[in-house]
Write a protein that holds these residues in place. Sequence first.
Motif, mmCIF file in Angstrom:
data_model
loop_
_atom_site.group_PDB
_atom_site.id
_atom_site.type_symbol
_atom_site.label_atom_id
_atom_site.label_comp_id
_atom_site.label_asym_id
_atom_site.label_seq_id
_atom_site.Cartn_x
_atom_site.Cartn_y
_atom_site.Cartn_z
ATOM 1 N N VAL A 1483 0.847 -1.182 0.000
ATOM 2 C CA VAL A 1483 0.000 0.000 0.000
ATOM 3 C C VAL A 1483 0.888 1.238 0.000
ATOM 4 O O VAL A 1483 1.722 1.410 0.888
ATOM 5 C CB VAL A 1483 -0.938 0.001 1.227
ATOM 6 N N GLN A 1484 0.712 2.092 -0.986
ATOM 7 C CA GLN A 1484 1.568 3.272 -1.122
ATOM 8 C C GLN A 1484 1.071 4.464 -0.330
ATOM 9 O O GLN A 1484 1.862 5.292 0.114
ATOM 10 C CB GLN A 1484 1.683 3.655 -2.601
ATOM 11 N N SER A 1485 -0.238 4.534 -0.092
ATOM 12 C CA SER A 1485 -0.753 5.688 0.640
ATOM 13 C C SER A 1485 -2.112 5.350 1.226
ATOM 14 O O SER A 1485 -2.848 4.515 0.691
ATOM 15 C CB SER A 1485 -0.855 6.926 -0.254
ATOM 16 N N VAL A 1486 -2.439 6.026 2.338
ATOM 17 C CA VAL A 1486 -3.757 5.984 2.961
ATOM 18 C C VAL A 1486 -4.111 7.427 3.287
ATOM 19 O O VAL A 1486 -3.533 8.026 4.200
ATOM 20 C CB VAL A 1486 -3.765 5.122 4.245
ATOM 21 N N GLY A 1487 -5.046 7.981 2.538
ATOM 22 C CA GLY A 1487 -5.362 9.389 2.721
ATOM 23 C C GLY A 1487 -4.141 10.245 2.451
ATOM 24 O O GLY A 1487 -3.485 10.115 1.404
ATOM 25 N N LYS A 1488 -3.808 11.077 3.399
ATOM 26 C CA LYS A 1488 -2.642 11.953 3.225
ATOM 27 C C LYS A 1488 -1.368 11.319 3.761
ATOM 28 O O LYS A 1488 -0.316 11.963 3.784
ATOM 29 C CB LYS A 1488 -2.884 13.304 3.917
ATOM 30 N N TYR A 1489 -1.458 10.091 4.218
ATOM 31 C CA TYR A 1489 -0.280 9.389 4.718
ATOM 32 C C TYR A 1489 0.341 8.564 3.586
ATOM 33 O O TYR A 1489 -0.333 7.718 2.985
ATOM 34 C CB TYR A 1489 -0.647 8.460 5.882
ATOM 35 N N ASN A 1490 1.614 8.812 3.290
ATOM 36 C CA ASN A 1490 2.326 8.120 2.232
ATOM 37 C C ASN A 1490 3.385 7.200 2.820
ATOM 38 O O ASN A 1490 3.936 7.462 3.901
ATOM 39 C CB ASN A 1490 2.983 9.125 1.278
ATOM 40 N N LEU A 1491 3.662 6.132 2.090
ATOM 41 C CA LEU A 1491 4.673 5.180 2.537
ATOM 42 C C LEU A 1491 6.039 5.871 2.587
ATOM 43 O O LEU A 1491 6.533 6.383 1.588
ATOM 44 C CB LEU A 1491 4.719 3.975 1.591
ATOM 45 N N GLN A 1492 6.636 5.870 3.776
ATOM 46 C CA GLN A 1492 7.953 6.484 3.953
ATOM 47 C C GLN A 1492 9.073 5.478 3.776
ATOM 48 O O GLN A 1492 10.159 5.813 3.324
ATOM 49 C CB GLN A 1492 8.052 7.140 5.335
ATOM 50 N N GLY A 1493 8.812 4.216 4.133
ATOM 51 C CA GLY A 1493 9.830 3.204 3.967
ATOM 52 C C GLY A 1493 9.797 2.156 5.047
ATOM 53 O O GLY A 1493 8.918 2.127 5.899
ATOM 54 N N CYS A 1494 10.777 1.281 4.978
ATOM 55 C CA CYS A 1494 10.927 0.185 5.940
ATOM 56 C C CYS A 1494 12.107 0.517 6.857
ATOM 57 O O CYS A 1494 13.170 0.934 6.390
ATOM 58 C CB CYS A 1494 11.163 -1.126 5.196
ATOM 59 N N PHE A 1495 11.912 0.305 8.174
ATOM 60 C CA PHE A 1495 12.936 0.689 9.137
ATOM 61 C C PHE A 1495 13.172 -0.434 10.145
ATOM 62 O O PHE A 1495 12.246 -1.152 10.523
ATOM 63 C CB PHE A 1495 12.527 1.966 9.878
ATOM 64 N N VAL A 1496 14.422 -0.526 10.573
ATOM 65 C CA VAL A 1496 14.775 -1.470 11.636
ATOM 66 C C VAL A 1496 14.190 -0.954 12.941
ATOM 67 O O VAL A 1496 14.293 0.227 13.259
ATOM 68 C CB VAL A 1496 16.306 -1.615 11.762
ATOM 69 N N ASP A 1497 13.545 -1.841 13.729
ATOM 70 C CA ASP A 1497 12.923 -1.458 14.980
ATOM 71 C C ASP A 1497 13.332 -2.449 16.057
ATOM 72 O O ASP A 1497 13.726 -3.583 15.758
ATOM 73 C CB ASP A 1497 11.395 -1.438 14.829
ATOM 74 N N SER A 1498 13.244 -2.040 17.304
ATOM 75 C CA SER A 1498 13.560 -2.957 18.404
ATOM 76 C C SER A 1498 12.699 -2.606 19.597
ATOM 77 O O SER A 1498 12.201 -1.479 19.721
ATOM 78 C CB SER A 1498 15.037 -2.874 18.792
ATOM 79 N N ILE A 1499 12.535 -3.574 20.495
ATOM 80 C CA ILE A 1499 11.730 -3.349 21.693
ATOM 81 C C ILE A 1499 12.385 -2.307 22.588
ATOM 82 O O ILE A 1499 11.726 -1.466 23.190
ATOM 83 C CB ILE A 1499 11.546 -4.677 22.451
ATOM 84 N N ALA A 1500 13.715 -2.350 22.652
ATOM 85 C CA ALA A 1500 14.429 -1.452 23.563
ATOM 86 C C ALA A 1500 14.310 -0.002 23.137
ATOM 87 O O ALA A 1500 14.161 0.890 23.973
ATOM 88 C CB ALA A 1500 15.892 -1.871 23.652
ATOM 89 N N THR A 1501 14.408 0.260 21.834
ATOM 90 C CA THR A 1501 14.330 1.633 21.335
ATOM 91 C C THR A 1501 13.374 1.663 20.158
ATOM 92 O O THR A 1501 13.759 1.448 19.009
ATOM 93 C CB THR A 1501 15.722 2.144 20.906
ATOM 94 N N ARG A 1502 12.115 1.930 20.439
ATOM 95 C CA ARG A 1502 11.095 1.960 19.407
ATOM 96 C C ARG A 1502 11.301 3.150 18.475
ATOM 97 O O ARG A 1502 11.640 4.251 18.913
ATOM 98 C CB ARG A 1502 9.703 2.028 20.031
ATOM 99 N N ASP A 1503 11.098 2.899 17.166
ATOM 100 C CA ASP A 1503 11.178 3.995 16.198
ATOM 101 C C ASP A 1503 10.047 4.990 16.411
ATOM 102 O O ASP A 1503 10.232 6.197 16.247
ATOM 103 C CB ASP A 1503 11.118 3.430 14.774
ATOM 104 N N LEU A 1504 8.859 4.487 16.724
ATOM 105 C CA LEU A 1504 7.701 5.329 17.037
ATOM 106 C C LEU A 1504 7.189 4.872 18.392
ATOM 107 O O LEU A 1504 6.762 3.730 18.537
ATOM 108 C CB LEU A 1504 6.607 5.184 15.973
ATOM 109 N N SER A 1505 7.198 5.738 19.377
ATOM 110 C CA SER A 1505 6.927 5.288 20.740
ATOM 111 C C SER A 1505 5.852 6.084 21.457
ATOM 112 O O SER A 1505 5.647 5.897 22.649
ATOM 113 C CB SER A 1505 8.222 5.346 21.565
ATOM 114 N N SER A 1506 5.140 6.965 20.746
ATOM 115 C CA SER A 1506 4.155 7.784 21.441
ATOM 116 C C SER A 1506 2.911 7.001 21.819
ATOM 117 O O SER A 1506 2.310 7.234 22.864
ATOM 118 C CB SER A 1506 3.755 8.973 20.563
#
Length: 1583
Positions: A1483-1506
């Motif tokens: 999926v390339q986009s949902v509404g005004k949200y566009n695909l930014q990419g794939c990122f490495v993530d981990s439990i210790a330091t979340r890429d998005l944590s809010s």
Amino acid sequence: MKLSVSVAAAWSCFSFLATVNASDPTDTMMNGDSAQSGYLPNHNMDPNIITGGSFGQLWSFKATIPAGAANDQFYAKPLVYTPSKLGRQVVLAFSEANRIYVIDAVNGTLIASRDLGLEGEGPFKVSDLPSCNDIGQTIGITGTPVIDPSTDTVYFWAKGYMQTGQSGWQNGAYRFHAVDASTLAEKPGFPTNIQGAMADNDNTRWFTGGSHLQRASLNLVNGVIFAGFSGHCDLFNYTGWAIGMSTSGKYVTGYTTSGGPGSIPEDGTWTGGGGGCGVWMSGAAIASDNSGRIFFATGNGKGATVNQQTPASGRVYLSTLSECIVNLAVNKANGSLTQSDYFEPSSYLGMDAGDRDLGSGGVCLPDPSVFSGGGVSRIAITCGKNGVCYITNADNLGGFKNGAGGGDAVIQTLTPPGGGSVFSNAGTYPLEGGYMYVTPVGQPTYVYSLGFDTSGRPAFTLVSQTPDSSPGAVGVGPPTITTLNGKAGTAILWIVDTNGIRAYNAVPVNGVMQKITLPALATNPSKFQRPVFGNGRYYMTSLSGSIYGFGAPVAVPMNCTSPIDFGSISIGDQVTMLVNCTTNIAITQIKGLAIGKTTFTAQNSSLPQGSMAAGNSFSFPVTFNLTGYVLNAGSTSAPTVQPGVVSTGLSLFTINAVPGYSTEQGITLTGTAVSASPFLVINPLQISFPAIVIGSSNAASTSTFIVSNAGQSDLTILGYAWSNENGGPYTNITVAQTMVLDSNGYWTSQNIPALNTIIPAGGSITVTATFNTSVIGSFSSIFNIFSDGGQAYTIFSGSANTAPVALLEDSTNEGGWLTIPDCGDPSAGCTVQVDIGTATGSSTTLKTIRFTNNGGSNLIITKSKPPVGTILGATNPSTDLSEGLTIAPGAQSSASIYFQPGSVALNSDPIVYSGAWTLNVNDLLFGVHVLNFTGTLAAPLVGPLMNTGLARFQYLGCYTDGAGARIEATQTNNVNNTNGFCQNKAFAAGVPFAGTEYRTECWTGFSIPPASAKADDAKCTTYTCPGDPTQYCGGYGGYLSLYYDRTMYDPVAGAFIGGYSPPGPPPRVGSYQYIGCYTDNIAARSLSGGNVGNAKTNSLETCATACKGSKYFGTEYSTECYCGSTLAATAVLEPDSQCNMLCPGNLSEVCGAASRLTLYMLNSTLGSASSSVISSSTPSSSSTISSSSSSSISVASSATTPVTSAITPSTTDTSFSANSSATTLSTSTANSSATLSVATNFTSATTLSTTDTSSSANSSATTLSTSTANSSATLTVATNFTSATTLSTTDTSSSANPSATTLSTSTANSSATLTVATNFTSATTLSTPDTSSSANPSATTLSTSIASSSAASSVITTVGTVTTTPASSLVSSSSGTATPTSPWVSLGCVNDTVGQRALTNANEATSLMTVEACQSFCLTKNYPLAGVEYGKQCYCGLDLSNGASSGYSGCTMPCAGNASEFCGGPSRINVYNYTSYVYPVIVQSVGKYNLQGCFVDSIATRDLSSYQYTSSTNMTIENCVNTCQSKGYAKAGLEYAKECYCGNTLAATATAAPAADCANMFCTGNQTEFCGGPSRLYVYSSI
């Protein structure tokens, strides 16, 4: 100035019934009363019955808990209620395991129960918290529920997880429940989860259940259920909340105590942005005295707060309500909350720094008809951790620093003696003049009498204390006061602490609190409890899960008038009243009576004589007799009787004619003694002023005393004096604005009444005295008052010292001590690592910490959260260094932490255990310390080590091993055998397994042990190793201690790793083909030829050579070789794993085993040994496979990556002509045998054509052709087509369907057909028409048909790259062109390894494996590629991974579930492609949200944590994006198929990953979308 009994009782009823109306007047439907006054007059608690000898435990109940389930613990107080459906009183109990019970209040019978855990709402695990053990094991229902009697509904909050089966504190959740009070059935619309609900006063803050604890009890006000929330031991980013829910389950209002301008901004993380100010109050309820407002107290704030040092009005909005008493207005129309008023102590910053929560106690709103005056209509009382009680005006709480000189604008400040912390509400009693009760930690319950200052405002004076103290650990509950139907003289003070329950007459007599004996409680209560009352009974719960009922036996022999109230009588007079009784049963004799006090008299002679029948009535007189008493004023030499209430009990003793009835009948007697003359009384008899700390903010202390007139005539004050001894000599005190009350001037007062002041009858004046000195020491003085109503005195005492100085140390192994320093920044706190040590096995190590008070005043522990655990924890977590513990100057107090790990297997990696102890004291230079204790369990290491220093071999387990079927094949005997020796042998041999047995035996090999052979590890602990008796080398009865090389074997997957492939039989050796592992025995050989093997050089090749000409050959026992023309009928095929002994001449092969033959059979179709060499090609290379026969195979391949494009059909008659840029492959044969050319990759525009006897190409074309005359045969195979490829074939009688592409080669006089297509991408259609029909447009067939070929002995291997092609059908035919009937198409035999699987997405193994079963399994997992391997394994994937390709041999193992099918082989997998598969989209986009990419993530330091949530059933990209958007976040991320993360910025640690990494796992709510992968986050962004 004294309220009548009827008015006081009415207030208490109103304060409770302001929100609920009991079905029975004696019901308890919330924690105490709505105003939290502590006074409960409506439960028929008769002190005479309690002390009458018949009062005791009626019943106990403890539920049977299923094995493995969480135990019940009761922190929420039970409720007592009379449901309309039942018509009788029941007890409702609520446990921390999320269980609820309904129990008959009279007999303890279970009526109903409910376990929310069985419904998917299991309790929250305390182990998910890093360092908080306030509540043990689990957290479920903590805050005491509330009942709405209008609907028989019980409301409560229960903590669990967002989803069933989750763990981790971030996934914690609170649900709001409403259940029927009799059946416990959930009401419609419940439960409600408010995760993410926004605060009314700050729309950037939302509620998170994981970081909060709901301990405060619930209150039902104006149709809204209010509850308070705080944090877990100040962990995480919690903020205090007051939340209101409607009776229909709707979120009505949420007010956060730190929110809005000036508060710490919410930063979107789990650790930052929380403002503290928790609403927990040691379990007290949010208080309310009318439907328009609520009160609560808050704890310490976190971070910067608004007021600092600037005075502020309590009517102005404060966004950081730290250490406050808070009054919120309740909107009567919609239930919403707004800030109305607050009080914040002037010392709140120091309280914050020292973690001395004001909110450790709740808000007590006493009866306003008694506790009022001087313009104060009602008061609010809160006592906190700082050991101070604040008496405030409930209608004008005081704001911040609005008092004189920037002090507190409160009515009165009280500091109980000893300065102990208070963790409970105050309790009040409105009768007999009015009293207040406070219980600090480790101290008695202090009793304060109500008086009034010179302005007429309420003021309290310490007049007594209980003879017993509470434990030194936090946990004493709020003082509770009951009366018998509001009668003065019947008041009982109830105190519950973690040791049990105590009771006293609520009003002191001559300054002494008289204890009432209660039945013992079998098990200890949990923290912050109070007895819960029903109709003449009380109920208790325990920490261990028991519920108890106490009361008098129902069967009493008679009913008598009680209580008997004699009213008021002057001292010197008497009054006689009759007691009327009616018998309930036949009574043989009334033996006599007994009265507790001599002021009441009755005669045995007045009682009936002889027997009495049931229903008989009688009367006898009782006299309240004060004729023998006279008044003699004075404090320490008080008269025998003083004016005031006098009460006691009268007991009648019977001999009953009917068994089972009590033999004692209790009757309560009460009256009021009055004096016609004035009578001077000073309370208390002695005043212990709080100790002062010289040079600190506590450099002075104040206390009060009450001067009252207990007579019925006015009293005039005549003078004042101080003395050092009772009776003088006296030194008169000069009356002045500030009066000095002792010889040194240490005590002063500014509000002592002037001389000739008149105190009316029954009146009183409260005097405030101040103790202040700069001299260290202890001091005392006697203060005397003279009046026309007599003389009285009180004793002043006080002490002054320097500040406490904390020294914290931990013990060393040598018996010394190491100092743990103060925090560098006390306000920020600090973490200190404390190493307990390293253990090598079962042992116990202790580490001791101790506090030493090097200061001059008491050191008080204000926070203590010890570690609790089975391996590492505090030895006595509830008592040692507990919160509230006082350490005297020069004294020490210590605690020990144990580390007692169990045994550990040899070579185990070190395991580090940890537990945190959070500590703080009232030394403001100390700071909050988090002591992180660690202990390491490190096993001895033997055998080879890795570069990391860890052991290479790990313990696998104890296995049954026998001489007939050894697990591992190679044996070495060593009289000094050890496990390390054996592991070194395995390492040297390059095999992954090493096992010891029978002490001296070492077995090594590569056979994975069967799970059926696994035994209990204890079986391998009977034989010690001869080379090291601390190790075990197997066990008696044939048990093997087995270890594995961690670099070669994964015990979880049960497979080899790291590129290791075990030795095995090759599929072919020369002209021989492997047929399996067969049984053999000496008595009846499977092959008739003798052993021709060589002990040193035996191998499969040497055996095949030795047996040349024989139909069979087989190797056995490593060194033996057997030949034969027939295979004995006794030979039985066994699993390959049973042939596991290495060939000495070739260690990469196996040569049978004991009684096992690695068996081969001659296959004439394979050609001679010299023609069996087969090689494969790789990209960008060319290779030729040749043999000594007439067959040749050429392979040309390219490194070009396959391209997903269409193949366009075109038609010629009998030839393909190439365009100038095309690549042409042509085949021309005439009476030939077999020549094969293979092109494995075609790129760009490729044209393949076939002509009859010749082929031509334009000058710019590339031609691959083989043309031979009188030779074998020619066959052309294209194994990879990319870009725009045109393939066509038609004949003169049939034209291809326009959608079909046909590639076929047909020659006369040939006999072989080969169809190979190893890489077709995108929408590829290949079909083959014949001379009589048109091609099926849906079929894809690439075939070559050759008849009468002499190439039967040729081996053809094609190696290429295969990419999933949803619209392609690839088939093989042995005799002609085939049209598939199934969407599954074989891709051939593919190479595979354990470490790098060809298909990586899903797998299973079963003894019933078939090709069809594997295909079905993969379809259920939504994967188009299905592969079968090793007979019983199934693997699924989206594409071939790790460089795997088709065209290999070795897929010859029968399927375990269908021997007629092949299911791969060792490191070989048969792969099938599902051609009807719909490939998931990115999926390339949902509404005004566009695909930014794939990122490495981990439990210790979340890429998005809010913010985050999970959904195991309904996660889609759209749902995740919409959720994040609704919460105001610019970024949304999806991971692991079911997880959604929100935030505004990516973490600094976020790194980009290949897009393919996120096209790995399907969304749980839409399998046509990808939702990231393991540790891979698909990110969509609107910015």
